[in-house]
Design an enzyme around this catalytic site. Structure first.
Site, PDB file in Angstrom:
ATOM      1  N   TRP A 219     -30.135   4.642  -3.467  1.00 58.46           N
ATOM      2  CA  TRP A 219     -30.317   3.491  -2.574  1.00 58.46           C
ATOM      3  C   TRP A 219     -29.641   2.223  -3.098  1.00 58.46           C
ATOM      4  O   TRP A 219     -29.329   1.328  -2.322  1.00 58.46           O
ATOM      5  CB  TRP A 219     -31.810   3.227  -2.330  1.00 58.46           C
ATOM      6  CG  TRP A 219     -32.396   4.108  -1.267  1.00 58.46           C
ATOM      7  CD1 TRP A 219     -33.412   5.002  -1.405  1.00 58.46           C
ATOM      8  CD2 TRP A 219     -31.999   4.176   0.109  1.00 58.46           C
ATOM      9  NE1 TRP A 219     -33.678   5.631  -0.211  1.00 58.46           N
ATOM     10  CE2 TRP A 219     -32.817   5.136   0.736  1.00 58.46           C
ATOM     11  CE3 TRP A 219     -31.039   3.533   0.883  1.00 58.46           C
ATOM     12  CZ2 TRP A 219     -32.711   5.473   2.092  1.00 58.46           C
ATOM     13  CZ3 TRP A 219     -30.916   3.861   2.225  1.00 58.46           C
ATOM     14  CH2 TRP A 219     -31.749   4.811   2.812  1.00 58.46           C
TER      15      TRP A 219
ATOM     16  N   ASN B 268     -29.428  10.072   5.114  1.00 60.41           N
ATOM     17  CA  ASN B 268     -30.101  10.016   3.821  1.00 60.41           C
ATOM     18  C   ASN B 268     -30.954  11.272   3.659  1.00 60.41           C
ATOM     19  O   ASN B 268     -30.368  12.373   3.617  1.00 60.41           O
ATOM     20  CB  ASN B 268     -30.797   8.678   3.535  1.00 60.41           C
ATOM     21  CG  ASN B 268     -31.744   8.164   4.573  1.00 60.41           C
ATOM     22  OD1 ASN B 268     -31.329   7.716   5.629  1.00 60.41           O
ATOM     23  ND2 ASN B 268     -33.032   8.192   4.287  1.00 60.41           N
ATOM     24  N   ASP B 269     -32.247  11.211   3.585  1.00 66.49           N
ATOM     25  CA  ASP B 269     -33.064  12.338   3.131  1.00 66.49           C
ATOM     26  C   ASP B 269     -32.893  13.628   3.931  1.00 66.49           C
ATOM     27  O   ASP B 269     -32.807  13.592   5.168  1.00 66.49           O
ATOM     28  CB  ASP B 269     -34.559  11.996   3.257  1.00 66.49           C
ATOM     29  CG  ASP B 269     -34.898  10.627   2.751  1.00 66.49           C
ATOM     30  OD1 ASP B 269     -34.041   9.948   2.180  1.00 66.49           O
ATOM     31  OD2 ASP B 269     -36.057  10.228   2.957  1.00 66.49           O
TER      32      ASP B 269
ATOM     33  N   GLU C   7     -41.941   8.027  -2.863  1.00 64.47           N
ATOM     34  CA  GLU C   7     -41.606   8.482  -1.511  1.00 64.47           C
ATOM     35  C   GLU C   7     -41.424   9.997  -1.520  1.00 64.47           C
ATOM     36  O   GLU C   7     -41.290  10.615  -2.578  1.00 64.47           O
ATOM     37  CB  GLU C   7     -40.303   7.822  -1.031  1.00 64.47           C
ATOM     38  CG  GLU C   7     -40.363   6.303  -1.008  1.00 64.47           C
ATOM     39  CD  GLU C   7     -39.066   5.655  -0.509  1.00 64.47           C
ATOM     40  OE1 GLU C   7     -39.138   4.826   0.399  1.00 64.47           O
ATOM     41  OE2 GLU C   7     -37.987   5.970  -1.040  1.00 64.47           O
TER      42      GLU C   7
ATOM     43  N   ARG D 136     -45.912   7.167   4.248  1.00 65.31           N
ATOM     44  CA  ARG D 136     -44.827   7.945   4.870  1.00 65.31           C
ATOM     45  C   ARG D 136     -44.482   9.258   4.181  1.00 65.31           C
ATOM     46  O   ARG D 136     -44.924   9.539   3.095  1.00 65.31           O
ATOM     47  CB  ARG D 136     -43.573   7.088   4.976  1.00 65.31           C
ATOM     48  CG  ARG D 136     -43.013   6.529   3.705  1.00 65.31           C
ATOM     49  CD  ARG D 136     -41.743   5.719   4.015  1.00 65.31           C
ATOM     50  NE  ARG D 136     -41.215   5.060   2.859  1.00 65.31           N
ATOM     51  CZ  ARG D 136     -41.531   3.833   2.473  1.00 65.31           C
ATOM     52  NH1 ARG D 136     -42.386   3.108   3.172  1.00 65.31           N
ATOM     53  NH2 ARG D 136     -40.991   3.315   1.389  1.00 65.31           N
TER      54      ARG D 136
ATOM     55  N   TRP E  64     -27.423   2.785   7.417  1.00 66.11           N
ATOM     56  CA  TRP E  64     -28.808   3.109   7.745  1.00 66.11           C
ATOM     57  C   TRP E  64     -29.226   2.362   9.010  1.00 66.11           C
ATOM     58  O   TRP E  64     -28.920   1.181   9.169  1.00 66.11           O
ATOM     59  CB  TRP E  64     -29.702   2.723   6.556  1.00 66.11           C
ATOM     60  CG  TRP E  64     -31.115   3.205   6.702  1.00 66.11           C
ATOM     61  CD1 TRP E  64     -31.616   4.388   6.277  1.00 66.11           C
ATOM     62  CD2 TRP E  64     -32.194   2.515   7.320  1.00 66.11           C
ATOM     63  NE1 TRP E  64     -32.951   4.486   6.594  1.00 66.11           N
ATOM     64  CE2 TRP E  64     -33.329   3.347   7.240  1.00 66.11           C
ATOM     65  CE3 TRP E  64     -32.327   1.277   7.968  1.00 66.11           C
ATOM     66  CZ2 TRP E  64     -34.580   2.978   7.756  1.00 66.11           C
ATOM     67  CZ3 TRP E  64     -33.575   0.925   8.473  1.00 66.11           C
ATOM     68  CH2 TRP E  64     -34.673   1.762   8.362  1.00 66.11           C
TER      69      TRP E  64
ATOM     70  N   TRP F 279     -24.156   8.325   9.392  1.00 62.72           N
ATOM     71  CA  TRP F 279     -24.984   8.190   8.184  1.00 62.72           C
ATOM     72  C   TRP F 279     -26.015   9.305   8.018  1.00 62.72           C
ATOM     73  O   TRP F 279     -26.626   9.746   8.988  1.00 62.72           O
ATOM     74  CB  TRP F 279     -25.726   6.859   8.273  1.00 62.72           C
ATOM     75  CG  TRP F 279     -26.827   6.672   7.291  1.00 62.72           C
ATOM     76  CD1 TRP F 279     -28.133   7.056   7.418  1.00 62.72           C
ATOM     77  CD2 TRP F 279     -26.714   6.055   6.007  1.00 62.72           C
ATOM     78  NE1 TRP F 279     -28.843   6.703   6.294  1.00 62.72           N
ATOM     79  CE2 TRP F 279     -27.997   6.083   5.417  1.00 62.72           C
ATOM     80  CE3 TRP F 279     -25.658   5.469   5.295  1.00 62.72           C
ATOM     81  CZ2 TRP F 279     -28.255   5.550   4.155  1.00 62.72           C
ATOM     82  CZ3 TRP F 279     -25.913   4.940   4.047  1.00 62.72           C
ATOM     83  CH2 TRP F 279     -27.202   4.983   3.480  1.00 62.72           C
TER      84      TRP F 279
HETATM   85  C1  FRU Z   1     -36.502   7.774   1.320  1.00 61.99           C
HETATM   86  C2  FRU Z   1     -36.915   7.001   2.569  1.00 61.99           C
HETATM   87  C3  FRU Z   1     -38.205   7.556   3.097  1.00 61.99           C
HETATM   88  C4  FRU Z   1     -38.144   7.169   4.553  1.00 61.99           C
HETATM   89  C5  FRU Z   1     -36.696   7.330   4.852  1.00 61.99           C
HETATM   90  C6  FRU Z   1     -36.179   6.372   5.892  1.00 61.99           C
HETATM   91  O1  FRU Z   1     -35.140   7.764   1.065  1.00 61.99           O
HETATM   92  O2  FRU Z   1     -37.026   5.641   2.239  1.00 61.99           O
HETATM   93  O3  FRU Z   1     -39.338   7.071   2.434  1.00 61.99           O
HETATM   94  O4  FRU Z   1     -38.942   7.983   5.365  1.00 61.99           O
HETATM   95  O5  FRU Z   1     -35.993   7.140   3.630  1.00 61.99           O
HETATM   96  O6  FRU Z   1     -34.856   6.666   6.249  1.00 61.99           O
END
Ligand code: FRU
Length: 486
Positions: free
Chosen positions: A303, A44-45, A217, A164, A69, A42
């Site tokens: 998401w 994400n960011d 975020e 965060r 995730w 996986w």
């Molecule tokens: C954004 C987020 C961030 C966090 C991360 C966790 O996509 O929700 O705010 O740090 O992903 O994986």
């Protein structure tokens, strides 16, 4: 399954697309050719984007163990051209604290004392532990190959549940580090400053302004020259609700930053978006790079359905990197996006001016079934693109000044409600109908009018070259290039 996978890899090497080891054979079009995707599992960011010693470092939110995730850690890859990526070992692994998003800086003056004469690369990330988020450091003295967590972690803890995604940069006028960090549920970002990356003091907050649906975020703040003027502005970006109701997106604010406070040039109600697709979130720009090279990368998913997309050993990918420019127009200052790919280095497979749609489609059908290609077209009047078997997934009508993107035909591959919906984008009347589309396995990025707008979408199934069908009036300068790796 394993044998199928090996066969799949072999087929990939021979550049045959649409290879699948499971599920419907045509839904998953294989690994992307020029977009970053993790070797497995996986993502994400994008995190810690930094140019260091002629290499672009991309860290990324990664679950090293599964296709969903969890166990968040920082994966790592490097590239010299932002299109071909070399995968490196996991950079920062979860322990009792998950490693959430953040940034990386080159502490060349060793202000932190964590490096030697050459300084250190320092990652500033959110540590997430049972309902508590705070900012942590890790550092590398070997150019990013190995990382050590700072023993005095966390360096900034306000005892908050949601606090965060720190983006840190060097602010030369005051000779100090600035952090912009999200207060997600308050729709605010907070600014802090530090002489050494370790001791942080509060400066101010910005928000709520613009779109306050969803969480805020992954902020970023940077200075940009204004194209054609001897002037500059600061751009603040934040991931939030996007242009389509209930979907993720990224907005930006243009204004002034004086080392303490960010002031928006526009009214507090105005929401400006980086991208008009559904698969563009958590965008960040590279650190340690000159002010006129603002290169942006985002996570290419949403998401609402990211955990359910068809997958094959990995899930998640990044957008194509884009160079941002800040242009004045009669509405004020707006960002434009330039794809970080020099199309002129890929010879055209088709270059037609003034041909009918039938002629274009006849030539397209003779092309190989490749999934990585570009399409440039000047569609003065109208344009429809389809996979040949269904109604168009993309339409442009000049007289209505709108773009429509519609994935509802993909239900047999991926039937999620938020994936399938049709989006309409109303355009400014200056729009000329010039498009460049970048297709890669299971994705398309549509650049309109020299980057005035971009739409990023995942596509299940992908649309291969020989299936692409065009229609429309006065399709001028149609150029198609294969973008498969040389
Ligand atoms: C954004 C987020 C961030 C966090 C991360 C966790 O996509 O929700 O705010 O740090 O992903 O994986």
């Amino acid at each position: 399954m394993k044998q199928q996978l090996i066969l799949c890899v072999l087929l990939q090497l021979t550049l045959l697309p649409r290879c699948s080891a499971g599920g419907s054979p045509s839904c998953f079009a294989g690994r992307p050719f020029y977009h970053f995707a993790p070797p497995q599992n996986w993502t994400n960011d994008p995190n810690g984007l930094i140019l260091f010693q002629h290499q672009y470092h991309l860290f990324y939110q990664h679950n090293p163990f599964a296709n969903e995730w969890g166990h968040m850690s920082w994966g790592h890859a490097v590239s010299r051209d932002l299109l071909h990526w070399q995968h490196l070992p996991l950079a920062i692994a979860e322990d009792s604290v998950m490693i959430f998003s953040g940034s990386a800086v080159y502490d060349s003056l060793n202000t932190s004392g964590l490096g030697g004469d050459e300084g250190a690369l320092v990652a500033i990330y959110t540590g997430h532990k049972s309902g508590r988020q705070a900012q942590y450091l890790a550092f590398s003295i070997d150019g990013g190959m190995t990382w050590e967590k700072y023993r005095g972690n966390p360096v900034l803890d306000r005892e908050l549940t949601d606090f965060r995604d720190p983006k840190v940069f060097w602010y030369e006028p005051q000779h100090q580090w600035i952090m912009v960090v999200a207060l997600p549920t308050q729709h605010q970002v907070a600014f802090y400053h530090s002489p050494n990356l370790i001791n942080w003091d509060f400066l101010s907050t910005f928000g709520p302004e613009g779109n306050t649906g969803g969480l805020w975020e992954c902020p970023d703040l940077f200075e940009m020259p204004i194209a054609g003027r001897d002037d500059h502005r600061w751009v603040l970006i934040v991931s939030s609700a996007g242009p389509h109701q209930g979907q993720n997106g990224n907005q930006y604010f243009v204004g002034q930053f004086d080392g303490t406070t960010f002031v928006n040039d526009h009214s507090a109600e105005l929401a400006l978006y980086l991208d008009y697709g559904r698969d563009f979130y958590a965008a960040q720009t590279f650190n340690n790079i000159s002010i006129d090279r603002r290169i942006l990368v985002a996570w290419m998913s949403n998401w609402n359905y990211a955990g359910a997309t068809p997958e094959q050993g990995f899930r998640g990918r990044m957008t194509m990197p884009r160079l941002l420019r800040l242009y004045p127009d009669d509405r004020g200052l707006r960002l434009r996006h330039e794809p970080m790919m020099d199309l002129s280095s890929f010879p055209p497979l088709i270059a037609l001016d003034g041909a009918s749609a039938e002629e274009i489609n006849a030539q397209l059908s003779l092309l190989p079934a490749e999934t990585a290609y570009s399409l440039e077209v000047d569609a003065a009047a109208s344009l429809n693109l389809s996979d040949g078997a269904h109604s168009p997934f993309f339409s442009y009508r000049n007289n209505e000044q709108n773009l429509i993107f519609n994935r509802s035909n993909d239900a047999s591959c991926f039937s999620h409600r938020d994936y399938a919906a049709a989006d309409t984008l109303h355009l400014e009347d200056v729009f000329t109908g010039k498009f460049t589309l970048f297709f890669d396995s299971n994705s398309v990025e549509i650049f309109c009018d020299d980057g005035v707008c971009v739409l990023s979408y995942l596509l299940f199934p992908g649309i291969s070259l020989n299936n692409l069908k065009m229609s429309g009036k006065s399709l001028r300068n149609v150029t198609i290039r294969s973008l498969h790796r040389p």
